[in-house]
Scaffold this motif. Structure first.
Motif, mmCIF file in Angstrom:
data_model
loop_
_atom_site.group_PDB
_atom_site.id
_atom_site.type_symbol
_atom_site.label_atom_id
_atom_site.label_comp_id
_atom_site.label_asym_id
_atom_site.label_seq_id
_atom_site.Cartn_x
_atom_site.Cartn_y
_atom_site.Cartn_z
ATOM 1 N N ALA A 1 0.829 -1.201 0.000
ATOM 2 C CA ALA A 1 0.000 0.000 0.000
ATOM 3 C C ALA A 1 0.866 1.255 0.000
ATOM 4 C CB ALA A 1 -0.919 -0.012 1.215
ATOM 5 N N LYS A 2 2.047 1.194 0.651
ATOM 6 C CA LYS A 2 2.910 2.373 0.742
ATOM 7 C C LYS A 2 3.634 2.682 -0.559
ATOM 8 C CE LYS A 2 3.801 2.199 5.641
ATOM 9 N NZ LYS A 2 4.759 2.114 6.711
ATOM 10 N N THR A 3 4.069 1.652 -1.272
ATOM 11 C CA THR A 3 4.902 1.884 -2.461
ATOM 12 C C THR A 3 4.169 1.666 -3.775
ATOM 13 O OG1 THR A 3 5.647 -0.412 -2.583
ATOM 14 C CG2 THR A 3 6.956 1.103 -1.224
ATOM 15 N N GLY A 4 3.054 0.969 -3.738
ATOM 16 C CA GLY A 4 2.431 0.540 -4.979
ATOM 17 C C GLY A 4 3.230 -0.631 -5.521
ATOM 18 N N THR A 5 3.290 -0.776 -6.825
ATOM 19 C CA THR A 5 4.015 -1.880 -7.443
ATOM 20 C C THR A 5 5.349 -1.383 -7.982
ATOM 21 O OG1 THR A 5 1.956 -2.984 -8.037
ATOM 22 C CG2 THR A 5 3.932 -3.651 -9.241
ATOM 23 N N ILE A 6 6.412 -2.105 -7.643
ATOM 24 C CA ILE A 6 7.752 -1.820 -8.151
ATOM 25 C C ILE A 6 8.251 -3.094 -8.808
ATOM 26 C CG2 ILE A 6 10.117 -1.168 -7.566
ATOM 27 C CD1 ILE A 6 9.016 0.182 -5.048
ATOM 28 N N GLN A 7 8.840 -2.986 -10.007
ATOM 29 C CA GLN A 7 9.352 -4.166 -10.717
ATOM 30 C C GLN A 7 10.793 -3.944 -11.169
ATOM 31 O OE1 GLN A 7 6.558 -4.843 -13.923
ATOM 32 N NE2 GLN A 7 5.375 -6.230 -12.647
ATOM 33 N N ALA A 8 11.535 -5.041 -11.269
ATOM 34 C CA ALA A 8 12.899 -5.019 -11.795
ATOM 35 C C ALA A 8 13.219 -6.408 -12.320
ATOM 36 C CB ALA A 8 13.887 -4.615 -10.715
ATOM 37 N N ALA A 9 14.307 -6.518 -13.052
ATOM 38 C CA ALA A 9 14.706 -7.809 -13.612
ATOM 39 C C ALA A 9 15.290 -8.737 -12.555
ATOM 40 C CB ALA A 9 15.720 -7.604 -14.742
ATOM 41 N N THR A 10 15.984 -8.162 -11.556
ATOM 42 C CA THR A 10 16.577 -8.972 -10.479
ATOM 43 C C THR A 10 16.340 -8.295 -9.143
ATOM 44 O OG1 THR A 10 18.727 -7.858 -10.496
ATOM 45 C CG2 THR A 10 18.452 -9.726 -12.019
ATOM 46 N N ALA A 11 16.486 -9.069 -8.079
ATOM 47 C CA ALA A 11 16.351 -8.517 -6.734
ATOM 48 C C ALA A 11 17.456 -7.500 -6.463
ATOM 49 C CB ALA A 11 16.392 -9.642 -5.713
ATOM 50 N N GLU A 12 18.665 -7.786 -6.939
ATOM 51 C CA GLU A 12 19.773 -6.856 -6.743
ATOM 52 C C GLU A 12 19.491 -5.507 -7.406
ATOM 53 O OE1 GLU A 12 21.531 -10.907 -6.098
ATOM 54 O OE2 GLU A 12 20.143 -10.086 -7.559
ATOM 55 N N GLU A 13 18.934 -5.546 -8.613
ATOM 56 C CA GLU A 13 18.594 -4.316 -9.337
ATOM 57 C C GLU A 13 17.515 -3.529 -8.599
ATOM 58 O OE1 GLU A 13 16.337 -3.110 -13.478
ATOM 59 O OE2 GLU A 13 17.497 -4.972 -13.462
ATOM 60 N N LEU A 14 16.524 -4.219 -8.082
ATOM 61 C CA LEU A 14 15.449 -3.551 -7.354
ATOM 62 C C LEU A 14 15.991 -2.912 -6.076
ATOM 63 C CD1 LEU A 14 12.449 -2.911 -7.438
ATOM 64 C CD2 LEU A 14 12.009 -5.079 -6.308
ATOM 65 N N LEU A 15 16.871 -3.605 -5.364
ATOM 66 C CA LEU A 15 17.482 -3.053 -4.156
ATOM 67 C C LEU A 15 18.289 -1.805 -4.489
ATOM 68 C CD1 LEU A 15 18.181 -3.258 -1.120
ATOM 69 C CD2 LEU A 15 20.119 -4.692 -1.775
ATOM 70 N N GLN A 16 19.076 -1.861 -5.540
ATOM 71 C CA GLN A 16 19.890 -0.714 -5.951
ATOM 72 C C GLN A 16 19.010 0.484 -6.279
ATOM 73 O OE1 GLN A 16 23.301 -0.261 -6.134
ATOM 74 N NE2 GLN A 16 22.904 1.822 -6.777
ATOM 75 N N ARG A 17 17.957 0.262 -7.033
ATOM 76 C CA ARG A 17 17.048 1.361 -7.403
ATOM 77 C C ARG A 17 16.333 1.949 -6.195
ATOM 78 N NH1 ARG A 17 13.139 -0.644 -12.005
ATOM 79 N NH2 ARG A 17 14.718 -1.788 -13.142
ATOM 80 N N ALA A 18 15.873 1.078 -5.313
ATOM 81 C CA ALA A 18 15.045 1.536 -4.200
ATOM 82 C C ALA A 18 15.851 2.144 -3.053
ATOM 83 C CB ALA A 18 14.209 0.365 -3.675
ATOM 84 N N THR A 19 17.062 1.617 -2.790
ATOM 85 C CA THR A 19 17.791 2.058 -1.600
ATOM 86 C C THR A 19 19.163 2.647 -1.895
ATOM 87 O OG1 THR A 19 18.924 -0.048 -1.214
ATOM 88 C CG2 THR A 19 16.707 0.216 -0.254
ATOM 89 N N GLY A 20 19.714 2.343 -3.068
ATOM 90 C CA GLY A 20 21.039 2.826 -3.395
ATOM 91 C C GLY A 20 22.165 1.905 -2.957
ATOM 92 N N TRP A 21 21.852 0.819 -2.219
ATOM 93 C CA TRP A 21 22.933 -0.098 -1.875
ATOM 94 C C TRP A 21 22.866 -1.378 -2.631
ATOM 95 C CZ3 TRP A 21 22.399 -4.250 1.989
ATOM 96 C CH2 TRP A 21 21.439 -4.096 2.958
#
Length: 192
Positions: free
Chosen positions: A97-117
């Motif tokens: 509910a807070k973020t809606g839907t976020i998608q990426a090709a890999t978990a690592e890519e999603l982490l990088q986009r969302a948090t920067g680490w």
């Protein structure tokens, strides 16, 4: 209030990605054991805590892994703030509910986009099954020949076991920086 919102979003994202990595590396061959779950097929329930130099928080998790597909539900106390994460090769989706839907090709890519680490999120599938994720890992064992520590891709992973169990019930993942600060992820597995 905005700081709490950012902290919650970061915790959900990091927890999601830590629990939702997809298998990407060739596994070292190990002998099958009747007490070990089928490779990359498991159902885990427990609690995860994340602490970085900037923030910390925790959530309960319910993780179903079927080969390279997974479904993870994260929630706070009494099921508040549910987040659903699902993935398969080439697509990882986070929905809350807070973020809606976020998608990426890999978990690592999603982490990088969302948090920067950056973190080797996909390795956790192996680590919860008491095996290294790559052939370059350095592994320490206890007297029962169970892995107690992995040094892998810049992370130190400490594994703890209940009595004679062959699979860990607690994992502590640490990434230490030159400054002495660290990222720390603690997973307590209550049910397998």
């Amino acid at each position: 209030m905005q700081l709490i919102s950012k902290l919650s979003l970061s915790l959900v994202t990091v927890s999601t990605l830590v629990l939702g990595g997809c298998q990407q590396f060739t596994q070292p061959q190990t002998p099958a054991s009747p007490m070990v779950e089928a490779e990359n097929q498991f159902h885990l329930q427990g609690k995860i805590g994340v602490r970085t130099p900037q923030q910390s928080g925790s959530a309960f998790f319910n993780w179903l892994q079927q080969q390279e597909q997974f479904d993870i539900e994260l929630s706070g106390i009494l099921g508040v703030g549910k987040t659903q994460i699902s993935g398969q090769p080439g697509q990882v989706t986070l929905n809350s509910a807070k973020t809606g839907t976020i998608q990426a090709a890999t978990a690592e890519e999603l982490l990088q986009r969302a948090t920067g680490w950056q973190a080797p999120i996909s390795h956790i599938i192996d680590w919860v099954q008491a095996r290294p994720a790559t052939t370059q890992a350095k592994v320490a064992y206890d007297s029962q020949r169970r892995p107690t520590q992995f040094l892998e891709d810049g992370w130190t992973v400490d594994l703890s076991y209940n009595e004679q169990a062959r699979l860990p019930n607690r994992l502590i993942l640490k990434q230490t920086f030159e400054s002495g600060q660290e990222n720390r992820i603690t997973m307590v597995i209550q049910n397998r």
